[in-house]
Scaffold this motif. Structure first.
Motif, PDB file in Angstrom:
ATOM      1  N   UNK A   3      -8.501  45.455 106.266  1.00 54.47           N
ATOM      2  CA  UNK A   3      -7.955  44.665 107.353  1.00 54.47           C
ATOM      3  C   UNK A   3      -7.841  43.246 107.052  1.00 54.47           C
ATOM      4  N   UNK A   4      -6.579  42.710 107.316  1.00 53.89           N
ATOM      5  CA  UNK A   4      -6.273  41.399 107.151  1.00 53.89           C
ATOM      6  C   UNK A   4      -6.063  40.719 108.400  1.00 53.89           C
ATOM      7  N   UNK A   5      -6.768  39.666 108.911  1.00 52.81           N
ATOM      8  CA  UNK A   5      -6.471  38.992 110.010  1.00 52.81           C
ATOM      9  C   UNK A   5      -5.837  37.653 109.866  1.00 52.81           C
ATOM     10  N   UNK A   6      -4.862  37.459 110.897  1.00 46.27           N
ATOM     11  CA  UNK A   6      -4.013  36.157 110.705  1.00 46.27           C
ATOM     12  C   UNK A   6      -4.554  35.405 111.939  1.00 46.27           C
ATOM     13  N   UNK A 135     -16.176  39.679 111.897  1.00 43.92           N
ATOM     14  CA  UNK A 135     -17.005  40.878 111.600  1.00 43.92           C
ATOM     15  C   UNK A 135     -16.154  41.890 111.070  1.00 43.92           C
ATOM     16  N   UNK A 136     -14.983  42.459 111.580  1.00 40.68           N
ATOM     17  CA  UNK A 136     -14.404  43.326 111.247  1.00 40.68           C
ATOM     18  C   UNK A 136     -13.225  43.132 110.289  1.00 40.68           C
ATOM     19  N   UNK A 137     -12.849  42.033 109.764  1.00 44.67           N
ATOM     20  CA  UNK A 137     -11.618  41.795 108.749  1.00 44.67           C
ATOM     21  C   UNK A 137     -12.132  41.775 107.308  1.00 44.67           C
ATOM     22  N   UNK A 138     -11.633  42.358 106.354  1.00 41.08           N
ATOM     23  CA  UNK A 138     -11.712  42.082 104.983  1.00 41.08           C
ATOM     24  C   UNK A 138     -11.365  40.602 104.378  1.00 41.08           C
ATOM     25  N   UNK A 139     -10.447  40.322 105.110  1.00 45.51           N
ATOM     26  CA  UNK A 139      -9.892  38.656 104.786  1.00 45.51           C
ATOM     27  C   UNK A 139      -9.139  38.113 105.828  1.00 45.51           C
ATOM     28  N   UNK A 140      -9.501  36.796 106.096  1.00 49.33           N
ATOM     29  CA  UNK A 140      -8.954  36.052 107.091  1.00 49.33           C
ATOM     30  C   UNK A 140      -7.939  35.122 106.869  1.00 49.33           C
ATOM     31  N   UNK A 141      -6.768  35.311 107.075  1.00 50.41           N
ATOM     32  CA  UNK A 141      -5.623  34.454 106.518  1.00 50.41           C
ATOM     33  C   UNK A 141      -5.414  33.279 107.595  1.00 50.41           C
ATOM     34  N   UNK A 142      -5.740  31.970 107.235  1.00 47.14           N
ATOM     35  CA  UNK A 142      -5.469  30.749 108.072  1.00 47.14           C
ATOM     36  C   UNK A 142      -4.246  30.026 107.863  1.00 47.14           C
ATOM     37  N   UNK A 143      -3.248  30.130 108.685  1.00 45.63           N
ATOM     38  CA  UNK A 143      -1.969  28.996 108.660  1.00 45.63           C
ATOM     39  C   UNK A 143      -2.331  27.765 108.749  1.00 45.63           C
ATOM     40  N   UNK A 160     -17.156  27.398 111.467  1.00 49.30           N
ATOM     41  CA  UNK A 160     -17.363  28.513 112.330  1.00 49.30           C
ATOM     42  C   UNK A 160     -17.640  29.858 111.875  1.00 49.30           C
ATOM     43  N   UNK A 161     -16.833  30.187 110.807  1.00 52.39           N
ATOM     44  CA  UNK A 161     -16.980  31.536 110.168  1.00 52.39           C
ATOM     45  C   UNK A 161     -18.313  31.448 109.433  1.00 52.39           C
ATOM     46  N   UNK A 162     -18.434  30.527 108.783  1.00 54.77           N
ATOM     47  CA  UNK A 162     -19.776  30.359 108.128  1.00 54.77           C
ATOM     48  C   UNK A 162     -20.080  31.112 106.865  1.00 54.77           C
ATOM     49  N   UNK A 163     -18.926  31.494 106.148  1.00 53.00           N
ATOM     50  CA  UNK A 163     -18.771  32.586 105.087  1.00 53.00           C
ATOM     51  C   UNK A 163     -19.145  34.107 105.423  1.00 53.00           C
ATOM     52  N   UNK A 164     -19.185  34.289 106.685  1.00 54.40           N
ATOM     53  CA  UNK A 164     -19.225  35.504 107.260  1.00 54.40           C
ATOM     54  C   UNK A 164     -18.227  36.595 106.764  1.00 54.40           C
ATOM     55  N   UNK A 165     -16.855  36.262 106.241  1.00 57.09           N
ATOM     56  CA  UNK A 165     -15.915  36.783 105.766  1.00 57.09           C
ATOM     57  C   UNK A 165     -15.261  35.969 104.885  1.00 57.09           C
ATOM     58  N   UNK A 166     -14.443  36.484 104.010  1.00 59.28           N
ATOM     59  CA  UNK A 166     -13.431  35.589 103.159  1.00 59.28           C
ATOM     60  C   UNK A 166     -12.474  35.164 103.725  1.00 59.28           C
ATOM     61  N   UNK A 167     -11.865  33.927 103.488  1.00 62.14           N
ATOM     62  CA  UNK A 167     -10.745  33.481 104.034  1.00 62.14           C
ATOM     63  C   UNK A 167      -9.867  32.758 103.098  1.00 62.14           C
TER      64      UNK A 167
END
Length: 235
Positions: A3-6, A135-143, A160-167
């Motif tokens: 799962x990749x979140x934008x 909590x759900x994504x494997x990677x968060x892509x931030x434009x 805010x994410x504090x290392x909870x998931x990869x960005x």
């Protein structure tokens, strides 16, 4: 499935355009069975992939009134499906707080079936939805647009994410003729870059992805390279 979140703290940074084009790359360049799940009530990426809107059913997935599989639409792009958004998602943060299930989104993702890649087009803001995504994504892509305000917003997201998931921050709407943009690129030389290009806007207006209408353009190449980098991060 990965799962990749934008996601972005700010609106107006090309988030939905990025989501749609990366989903296209996943389905066509990597031949992955891909789902674009639009969580933004503006439904921009849904519109880009051919969904004309109408009705207010998207929220029912989260209240468990409707299973996600019933709302999935097949797009005209091979191997790319869409779980569209609508205006009912404007109350999604309230719904997440009401159900008091911190991993509701993660559990719903597990019920989606045989998709190899899921792209989440997330609404902007530091909200309960953002926490669910983290909590759900494997990677968060931030434009991130090359500007002081956008870089500040990226810093807020990172804290805010504090290392909870990869960005993965990505410079978008880059105009190399502008000194401020060049300075931003120099500060973060390892960030991927998507250029400002008229073909990106014209493709979106035509409700198509850049790789379809201008496969040899610099913008199409940038989306391709970004997707390759994402795939490497997922290994």
């Amino acid at each position: 499935m990965a799962t990749i979140a934008i996601y972005s703290l700010k609106g107006g940074v090309g988030k939905s355009t990025l989501a749609a084009n990366l989903a296209w790359c996943a389905a066509t360049r990597s031949s992955r069975r891909t789902l674009l799940w639009d969580l933004d009530p503006q439904a921009a990426s849904s519109w880009m992939l051919g969904e004309d809107g109408g009705g207010e059913r998207a929220h029912a997935v989260f209240s468990r009134d409707v299973p996600p599989s019933r709302l999935i639409r097949v797009t005209t792009i091979e191997r790319l499906d869409l779980l569209p958004a609508d205006a009912s998602l404007r109350d999604l943060n309230h719904l997440f707080r009401t159900v008091a299930k911190k991993r509701r989104l993660a559990r719903l993702l597990n019920d989606l079936g045989d998709h190899e890649r899921v792209i989440l087009d997330c609404p902007p803001g530091l909200t309960e939805t953002a926490d669910q995504v983290a909590r759900a994504a494997d990677l968060i892509v931030v434009p991130v647009v090359p500007s002081a305000l956008s870089e500040r917003a990226w810093g807020e997201v990172d804290r805010h994410l504090g290392g909870r998931t990869h960005t993965l921050p990505v410079h978008v709407m880059v105009d190399r003729r502008r000194a401020l943009h060049l300075e931003a690129l120099a500060r973060h030389p390892d960030w991927p870059v998507v250029p400002m290009a008229s073909v990106v806007e014209s493709a979106a207006t035509a409700r198509r992805c850049v790789g379809e209408v201008a496969p040899r353009s610099l913008a199409a190449g940038a989306f391709d390279e970004l997707w390759k980098r994402i795939e490497k991060r997922l290994v």
